[in-house]
Write a protein that holds these residues in place. Structure first.
Motif, mmCIF file in Angstrom:
data_model
loop_
_atom_site.group_PDB
_atom_site.id
_atom_site.type_symbol
_atom_site.label_atom_id
_atom_site.label_comp_id
_atom_site.label_asym_id
_atom_site.label_seq_id
_atom_site.Cartn_x
_atom_site.Cartn_y
_atom_site.Cartn_z
ATOM 1 N N ALA A 93 -0.737 14.887 -2.265
ATOM 2 C CA ALA A 93 -1.322 13.686 -2.881
ATOM 3 C C ALA A 93 -0.375 12.531 -2.594
ATOM 4 O O ALA A 93 0.847 12.701 -2.587
ATOM 5 C CB ALA A 93 -1.496 13.881 -4.381
ATOM 6 N N TYR A 94 -0.961 11.368 -2.353
ATOM 7 C CA TYR A 94 -0.182 10.151 -2.095
ATOM 8 C C TYR A 94 -0.549 9.084 -3.113
ATOM 9 O O TYR A 94 -1.693 9.004 -3.564
ATOM 10 C CB TYR A 94 -0.468 9.603 -0.697
ATOM 11 N N VAL A 95 0.428 8.265 -3.458
ATOM 12 C CA VAL A 95 0.238 7.083 -4.289
ATOM 13 C C VAL A 95 0.911 5.915 -3.591
ATOM 14 O O VAL A 95 1.654 6.103 -2.628
ATOM 15 C CB VAL A 95 0.826 7.274 -5.705
ATOM 16 N N GLN A 96 0.677 4.730 -4.083
ATOM 17 C CA GLN A 96 1.276 3.549 -3.460
ATOM 18 C C GLN A 96 2.585 3.169 -4.152
ATOM 19 O O GLN A 96 2.678 3.201 -5.379
ATOM 20 C CB GLN A 96 0.296 2.384 -3.501
ATOM 21 N N ASP A 97 3.570 2.808 -3.353
ATOM 22 C CA ASP A 97 4.847 2.311 -3.864
ATOM 23 C C ASP A 97 4.632 0.847 -4.224
ATOM 24 O O ASP A 97 4.525 -0.008 -3.348
ATOM 25 C CB ASP A 97 5.931 2.458 -2.803
ATOM 26 N N MET A 98 4.547 0.563 -5.509
ATOM 27 C CA MET A 98 4.223 -0.788 -5.946
ATOM 28 C C MET A 98 5.377 -1.768 -5.774
ATOM 29 O O MET A 98 5.204 -2.967 -6.007
ATOM 30 C CB MET A 98 3.695 -0.772 -7.381
ATOM 31 N N LYS A 114 4.439 13.441 -5.643
ATOM 32 C CA LYS A 114 5.420 14.260 -6.357
ATOM 33 C C LYS A 114 6.827 13.692 -6.274
ATOM 34 O O LYS A 114 7.684 14.057 -7.068
ATOM 35 C CB LYS A 114 5.405 15.698 -5.838
ATOM 36 N N ALA A 115 7.072 12.795 -5.326
ATOM 37 C CA ALA A 115 8.397 12.182 -5.180
ATOM 38 C C ALA A 115 8.480 10.836 -5.902
ATOM 39 O O ALA A 115 9.552 10.249 -5.996
ATOM 40 C CB ALA A 115 8.735 12.002 -3.700
ATOM 41 N N ALA A 116 7.352 10.348 -6.402
ATOM 42 C CA ALA A 116 7.293 9.015 -7.012
ATOM 43 C C ALA A 116 7.747 9.035 -8.472
ATOM 44 O O ALA A 116 7.821 10.080 -9.119
ATOM 45 C CB ALA A 116 5.869 8.475 -6.925
ATOM 46 N N PHE A 117 8.034 7.837 -8.969
ATOM 47 C CA PHE A 117 8.345 7.600 -10.379
ATOM 48 C C PHE A 117 7.225 6.746 -10.950
ATOM 49 O O PHE A 117 6.718 5.841 -10.288
ATOM 50 C CB PHE A 117 9.699 6.894 -10.527
ATOM 51 N N TYR A 118 6.847 7.020 -12.186
ATOM 52 C CA TYR A 118 5.698 6.365 -12.818
ATOM 53 C C TYR A 118 6.122 5.674 -14.098
ATOM 54 O O TYR A 118 6.992 6.157 -14.815
ATOM 55 C CB TYR A 118 4.615 7.408 -13.119
ATOM 56 N N VAL A 119 5.475 4.556 -14.382
ATOM 57 C CA VAL A 119 5.732 3.833 -15.626
ATOM 58 C C VAL A 119 4.557 4.086 -16.559
ATOM 59 O O VAL A 119 3.412 3.769 -16.233
ATOM 60 C CB VAL A 119 5.942 2.328 -15.382
ATOM 61 N N PRO A 130 -5.450 0.706 -18.613
ATOM 62 C CA PRO A 130 -4.084 1.228 -18.592
ATOM 63 C C PRO A 130 -3.889 2.121 -17.368
ATOM 64 O O PRO A 130 -4.759 2.909 -17.019
ATOM 65 C CB PRO A 130 -3.979 2.045 -19.874
ATOM 66 N N THR A 131 -2.777 1.949 -16.703
ATOM 67 C CA THR A 131 -2.518 2.713 -15.486
ATOM 68 C C THR A 131 -1.093 3.242 -15.482
ATOM 69 O O THR A 131 -0.302 2.901 -16.366
ATOM 70 C CB THR A 131 -2.794 1.855 -14.233
ATOM 71 N N LEU A 132 -0.780 4.056 -14.504
ATOM 72 C CA LEU A 132 0.557 4.609 -14.325
ATOM 73 C C LEU A 132 1.100 4.077 -13.004
ATOM 74 O O LEU A 132 0.964 4.740 -11.974
ATOM 75 C CB LEU A 132 0.523 6.142 -14.314
ATOM 76 N N PRO A 133 1.695 2.896 -13.007
ATOM 77 C CA PRO A 133 2.214 2.339 -11.759
ATOM 78 C C PRO A 133 3.212 3.288 -11.102
ATOM 79 O O PRO A 133 4.047 3.889 -11.776
ATOM 80 C CB PRO A 133 2.893 1.040 -12.196
ATOM 81 N N SER A 134 3.112 3.410 -9.798
ATOM 82 C CA SER A 134 3.934 4.348 -9.033
ATOM 83 C C SER A 134 4.965 3.600 -8.193
ATOM 84 O O SER A 134 4.679 2.527 -7.662
ATOM 85 C CB SER A 134 3.034 5.198 -8.130
#
Length: 175
Positions: A93-98, A114-119, A130-134
């Motif tokens: 799975a991929y997410v965007q580096d904000m 899996k390597a990202a950090f979320y707020v 509401p979201t979990l920025p990555s």
């Protein structure tokens, strides 16, 4: 020095087993690269066009499926991945580096989820509220949290309650 045949045979078997185990740990994830979104890319969960909404997007690549499924929000990705009934084999799975993507119209900047950090708990809103920025780094996530509120978590600490899609409406006593 001559190696006894039994020892040589055992060493060859151990080497072969080690090589096979190393191959199995990859699961093909390194061969799967993130895909970019287009103007007509829609969310697999609700059909919304990704380009119409702000905030971090996500994509899940399933084994045996040539194209990823896209999500207009990281919360949607987590809501699927964290369900116990999720039985489809996820390759990656991929997410965007904000830190590297524009919040209003994010493009590219894909990183391994899996390597990202979320707020969790920021006041910044994404496609689903509401979201979990990555973020690709803990420092980037902490900087965002200092400005927008929330607490930083690595992927492994995200729980289903953190990724609720109802935006807390089910617990709103004013309704």
């Amino acid at each position: 020095m001559k190696i006894p045949p039994l020892v040589a045979h055992t060493l060859v078997l151990l080497l072969a087993a080690g090589l096979l185990a190393a191959c199995g740990q990859n699961n093909g994830a390194s061969a799967v690269t993130p895909k970019d979104t287009a103007q007509d890319t829609y969310c697999a969960l609700d059909g919304m066009l990704l380009a119409d909404y702000p905030g971090p997007k996500a994509q899940i690549h399933y084994a045996g499926q040539p194209e990823p499924e896209f999500f207009c929000d990281t919360s949607e990705m987590f809501s699927l991945l964290l369900k116990p009934e999720q039985a489809r084999m996820v390759t990656i799975a991929y997410v965007q580096d904000m830190d590297k993507a524009d919040w209003a119209a994010p493009k590219g900047a894909w990183i391994d989820a899996k390597a990202a950090f979320y707020v969790v708990g920021s006041k910044k809103r994404g496609a689903m509220g509401p979201t979990l920025p990555s973020f690709g780094t803990r420092e980037g996530a902490q900087k965002f949290a200092a400005a927008e509120g929330g607490k930083v978590h690595p992927y492994a600490e995200i729980t289903p309650d953190m990724a609720r899609l109802d935006g807390g409406a089910l617990h709103d006593q004013r309704m």
